[in-house]
Design a protein around this motif. Structure first.
Motif, short mmCIF file in Angstrom:
data_model
loop_
_atom_site.label_atom_id
_atom_site.label_comp_id
_atom_site.label_asym_id
_atom_site.label_seq_id
_atom_site.Cartn_x
_atom_site.Cartn_y
_atom_site.Cartn_z
N VAL A 6 0.86 -1.19 0.00
CA VAL A 6 0.00 0.00 0.00
C VAL A 6 0.89 1.24 0.00
O VAL A 6 1.79 1.37 0.83
N ASP A 8 1.33 5.57 -0.06
CA ASP A 8 0.65 6.78 0.39
C ASP A 8 -0.04 7.47 -0.78
O ASP A 8 -1.19 7.89 -0.68
N ALA A 180 -12.14 4.15 -6.21
CA ALA A 180 -11.75 4.85 -4.99
C ALA A 180 -12.90 4.88 -3.99
O ALA A 180 -14.07 4.73 -4.33
N ARG A 181 -12.52 5.06 -2.76
CA ARG A 181 -13.40 5.43 -1.67
C ARG A 181 -12.57 6.30 -0.75
O ARG A 181 -11.35 6.41 -0.93
N GLU A 182 -13.17 6.95 0.20
CA GLU A 182 -12.40 7.83 1.07
C GLU A 182 -11.33 7.02 1.81
O GLU A 182 -11.62 6.01 2.44
N GLY A 183 -10.10 7.47 1.66
CA GLY A 183 -8.99 6.81 2.33
C GLY A 183 -8.36 5.68 1.57
O GLY A 183 -7.38 5.08 2.02
N SER A 184 -8.87 5.38 0.36
CA SER A 184 -8.34 4.25 -0.39
C SER A 184 -8.56 4.45 -1.89
O SER A 184 -9.64 4.88 -2.31
N THR A 186 -7.62 2.33 -5.66
CA THR A 186 -7.05 1.17 -6.34
C THR A 186 -6.86 1.51 -7.80
O THR A 186 -7.80 1.97 -8.47
N HIS A 195 -2.55 -0.38 -4.66
CA HIS A 195 -3.42 0.23 -3.67
C HIS A 195 -2.69 1.37 -2.95
O HIS A 195 -1.53 1.24 -2.57
N ALA A 197 -3.42 5.20 -0.41
CA ALA A 197 -4.34 6.02 0.36
C ALA A 197 -4.91 7.16 -0.47
O ALA A 197 -6.03 7.62 -0.25
N TYR A 331 -14.24 12.25 -4.72
CA TYR A 331 -13.26 11.64 -3.83
C TYR A 331 -12.18 12.68 -3.51
O TYR A 331 -11.35 13.01 -4.36
N ASN A 333 -9.59 12.38 -1.82
CA ASN A 333 -8.23 11.83 -1.80
C ASN A 333 -7.68 11.57 -3.20
O ASN A 333 -6.64 10.94 -3.35
#
Length: 393
Positions: A6, A8, A180-184, A186, A195, A197, A331, A333
């Motif tokens: 993973v 950053d 994506a989703r909050e904090g992640s 792909t 993957h 953050a 998103y 992020n």
């Protein structure tokens, strides 16, 4: 399949903006992965062709001047850290037919920000550069502190520096999709999933390949440049970088470097291109050489010699030719950097810094409000296209 670590931040598109962002992130200790469909620097984007202008006297939003001045500082720092010559302070001579375009706004903004810029009439221009054949209607704005960057060297320098600071780079790895989703985030590639953050999307003319995850108002167009045999008057050290605007359109160019010939390209016009389509080679259209040669014969006859080389690249235009530097609308992020519209390369050093600021601390000291994606929302205030001579290179 082995599980990937993973990161950053994952950067999709390691061209000028992406590679700079990779450097600025990695030097701050951020675990950074850069992914590119090719092996940068390469000829499939907008950064090849040896040189790009860097100038500081912009019109329009003052943010551009501030960014240009910061970009200059960062290029000088990258030059010192890499030990590679990246920037040549050749001066830039901006020429225009006064009946088509005026430098008044740019001169005012330059004076406000203490950017050196001289206003010259046709007689003064011809006195300084006798090889120019200009009618009385022409005027100029000369920027003695401006110059040009060696574009592929810049990409290479940032690549080497990013890797030296611990970034990882995947080359020849097309991205198939991003989720994506909050904090992640792909990133799905032909070689597997990666993957992180957060992500930076800086895909340039290839942004449409990231649809439907992100849909930006960016149109990619085919552009050409040519190198022409020229007299010693146009050699580097004697002749500056230049822009030229007249009834023929908007053009930009560079002196003959090492005998390669004067380089010239056209800023306006261009055939639309979409990812996956073939890019017609130089000479496929009569206008490829014809438009360039007609301008040289009219205004720089000593540089209208034999065509020595031609090249094609891509512009990525927004409707108003201003950049997009913002967060994904869904998103937070995922950062977006695109639409650099043929005049963005000079800013890539500072755009990379801005993206690193946003990823690490959530804000930046630079004014990026003019580059918000929300300005393209439909309505009476939707941005309008700029005149073709407004910003060149």
């Amino acid at each position: 399949m082995a599980e990937h670590p993973v990161y950053d931040v994952i950067i999709v598109g390691a061209g000028s903006m992406g590679m700079s962002a990779g450097y600025h992130l990695a030097r701050r200790g951020v675990r950074t992965l850069l992914i590119d469909a090719f092996d940068p620097p390469h000829t499939e984007g907008s950064h090849h062709g040896e040189t790009r202008l860097i100038r500081h006297a912009y019109s329009g939003d003052p943010a551009y001047i501030d960014l240009a001045l910061r970009a200059q500082v960062l290029w000088e720092e990258a030059e010192a850290e890499s030990g590679t010559e990246l920037l040549v302070p050749s001066g830039v001579l901006n020429l225009a037919d006064s009946g088509v375009y005026s430098f008044a706004g740019r001169l005012v903004e330059a004076q406000k920000r203490k950017v050196r810029a001289e206003q010259l009439d046709a007689d003064e221009i011809r006195h300084r550069w006798p090889a120019l054949n200009l009618p009385e209607s022409f005027e100029a704005m000369y920027e003695p502190d401006a110059g040009y960057l060696y574009s592929e060297r810049c990409i290479t320098a940032y690549r080497q520096l990013a890797l030296a600071h611990g970034a990882e780079l995947l080359t020849n790895t097309p991205v198939l999709n991003v989720t994506a989703r909050e904090g992640s985030v792909t990133v799905h590639t032909k070689n597997g999933e990666y993957h992180g953050a957060a992500a930076v999307l800086s895909a340039g003319a290839w942004f449409k390949s990231l649809s439907p995850f992100v849909s930006l108002p960016i149109k990619a167009v085919r552009k050409v440049v040519g190198w022409f045999g020229s007299t010693p008057d146009f050699e580097a050290g004697k002749f500056p970088g230049f822009t030229l605007g007249g009834e023929e359109g908007g053009f930009y160019g560079f002196p003959s470097i090492g005998g390669a010939g004067l380089k010239i390209g056209r800023h306006d016009t261009g055939e639309e291109w979409r990812p996956g389509e073939p890019l017609a080679p130089f000479g496929s259209l009569e206008s490829d050489e014809g438009d360039l040669r007609r301008v040289l014969e009219a205004y720089m006859p000593g540089a209208a010699g034999k065509l020595l080389k031609g090249s094609v690249c891509k512009y990525e235009h927004t409707p108003d030719e201003d950049f997009i530097i913002d967060r994904h609308p869904e998103y937070s992020n995922v950062l977006l950097a695109g639409g650099f519209s043929g005049h963005g390369f000079k800013f890539s050093s500072v755009v990379g810094e801005i993206l690193a600021d946003l990823a690490v601390q959530g804000n930046t000291r630079q004014n990026i409000a003019p580059f918000a994606l929300s300005r393209f929302n439909t309505g009476p205030d939707q941005p309008q296209p700029k005149p073709i001579l407004e910003e060149i290179e």
